[in-house]
Enzyme design. Structure first.
Site, PDB file in Angstrom:
ATOM      1  N   ASP A 126     -44.765 -37.901 -22.232  1.00  0.00           N
ATOM      2  CA  ASP A 126     -44.838 -39.074 -23.115  1.00  0.00           C
ATOM      3  C   ASP A 126     -46.241 -39.236 -23.679  1.00  0.00           C
ATOM      4  OD1 ASP A 126     -42.237 -39.591 -22.360  1.00  0.00           O
ATOM      5  OD2 ASP A 126     -42.826 -41.007 -20.781  1.00  0.00           O
TER       6      ASP A 126
HETATM    7  N1  URA Z   1     -41.361 -38.696 -16.806  1.00  0.00           N
HETATM    8  C1  URA Z   1     -41.715 -39.713 -17.608  1.00  0.00           C
HETATM    9  O1  URA Z   1     -41.205 -40.819 -17.490  1.00  0.00           O
HETATM   10  N2  URA Z   1     -42.652 -39.485 -18.551  1.00  0.00           N
HETATM   11  C2  URA Z   1     -43.282 -38.291 -18.710  1.00  0.00           C
HETATM   12  O2  URA Z   1     -44.139 -38.137 -19.583  1.00  0.00           O
HETATM   13  C3  URA Z   1     -42.895 -37.237 -17.850  1.00  0.00           C
HETATM   14  C4  URA Z   1     -41.941 -37.463 -16.906  1.00  0.00           C
END
Ligand code: URA
Length: 233
Positions: free
Chosen positions: A105
Site C-alpha cells: 500500500d
Molecule cells: N497488507 C496490507 O494490508 N497492506 C500492505 O501493504 C501489505 C500487506
C-alpha cells in the site's frame, strides 16, 4: 511471449516503432514473415529484423526499500511510482518493462521485489507456493494471545470465501509484532487486524521468502543468483 514484446525487449524501439516494423513486413520468425503483433514467440525462436538476429535482454531482478508515499504501480497517480527511484541516476534502462512482484500500500514501507520476468513473479505471488512474507506491524491496541491463536487458525475476512491461511505472530512488545503470511490478499494485514478489533498504525515488510531487506529507504540493489533461484524451490 508476444512478438511485439519480444521486439521491445531485444531492441531500443518504442511501442509505436515496434508496431511499425512488424506491419512493414520486416520481421521473420523462424524464416516466416509475421505481421501479427500478438504472435507468440519463444526465447529460442530465430527472430530477425531486416535480417538482423534479435536476442532478448537478460531478465533483471532487484530489491528495493519502498519509502512511504510511493505506489507499486508502473504509472504515477496521486503518489509517484516507487519505480521512479530506479531512474534517479539513470542506472537502469527500460524501466517501463519492469514490474513489482507483490505490491504494498501507499503508506506501507519495506521490501519490494522488481523484475521483468513474469514467470518468476508468478512463483512469488501464487498462494499455493507458500512463499512467506514477514511484516513488522505496529498496532493501535495491545496484542492478545487470543489474536495470536485466531491468526494461526485462519481469519474470515469480509468478501472472502475461505479463511486466511495460518499466519504466525511473534510478539515484539505489547503493540508491535512480526507477522508471517504465505498469501497476499488485498490489504490483508490491515483487514486481518481489523477483523479482530485492532488497527494497523504502521506496516513495514522485512522479508519475502529468504530475501531480507538490507538497504536504506529509497535504495535498491540487484538480487544475487542465490536469491533469484530461492523462489524456484
Ligand atoms: N497488507 C496490507 O494490508 N497492506 C500492505 O501493504 C501489505 C500487506
Amino acid at each position: 511471449m508476444r512478438l511485439d514484446k519480444f521486439i521491445a525487449k531485444s531492441t531500443t524501439l518504442n511501442k509505436q516503432q515496434v508496431i511499425v516494423v512488424i506491419q512493414a513486413e520486416k520481421i521473420l520468425v523462424n524464416n516466416i514473415l509475421i505481421t501479427d503483433c500478438a504472435f507468440q514467440v519463444h526465447e529460442n525462436n530465430h527472430v530477425t529484423l531486416e535480417g538482423r538476429l534479435l536476442k532478448t535482454r537478460p531478465f533483471r531482478y532487484l530489491l528495493m526499500h519502498k519509502p512511504a508515499h510511493t505506489i507499486c504501480s508502473n504509472i504515477d497517480e496521486v503518489y509517484p511510482s516507487a519505480l521512479n527511484l530506479l531512474k534517479l541516476n539513470n542506472d537502469i534502462e527500460h524501466v517501463s518493462e519492469l514490474h513489482i512482484a507483490g505490491r504494498l500500500d501507499v503508506d506501507t514501507t519495506g521490501l519490494i521485489l522488481i523484475t521483468d520476468d513474469g514467470r518468476w513473479t508468478f512463483n512469488i505471488t501464487l498462494p499455493t507456493n507458500n512463499c512467506s512474507k514477514i511484516y513488522r506491524v505496529n498496532l493501535s491496541k495491545v496484542i492478545t494471545q487470543d489474536i495470536v491463536k485466531r491468526f494461526a487458525e485462519g481469519i474470515q475476512l469480509q468478501g472472502e470465501a475461505n479463511l486466511t491461511l495460518p499466519a504466525f505472530i511473534e510478539v515484539i512488545n505489547s503493540k508491535e509484532v512480526l507477522l508471517t503470511l504465505t498469501e497476499g490478499k488485498f490489504h490483508q494485514v490491515k483487514r486481518m487486524f481489523s477483523a479482530v478489533g485492532n488497527r494497523v498504525v504502521k506496516l513495514h515488510r522485512e522479508q519475502i521468502g529468504d530475501v531480507k531487506l538490507d538497504v536504506a529507504a529509497g535504495k535498491w540493489r540487484y538480487l544475487t543468483p542465490l536469491e533469484i533461484n530461492s523462489f524456484y524451490k
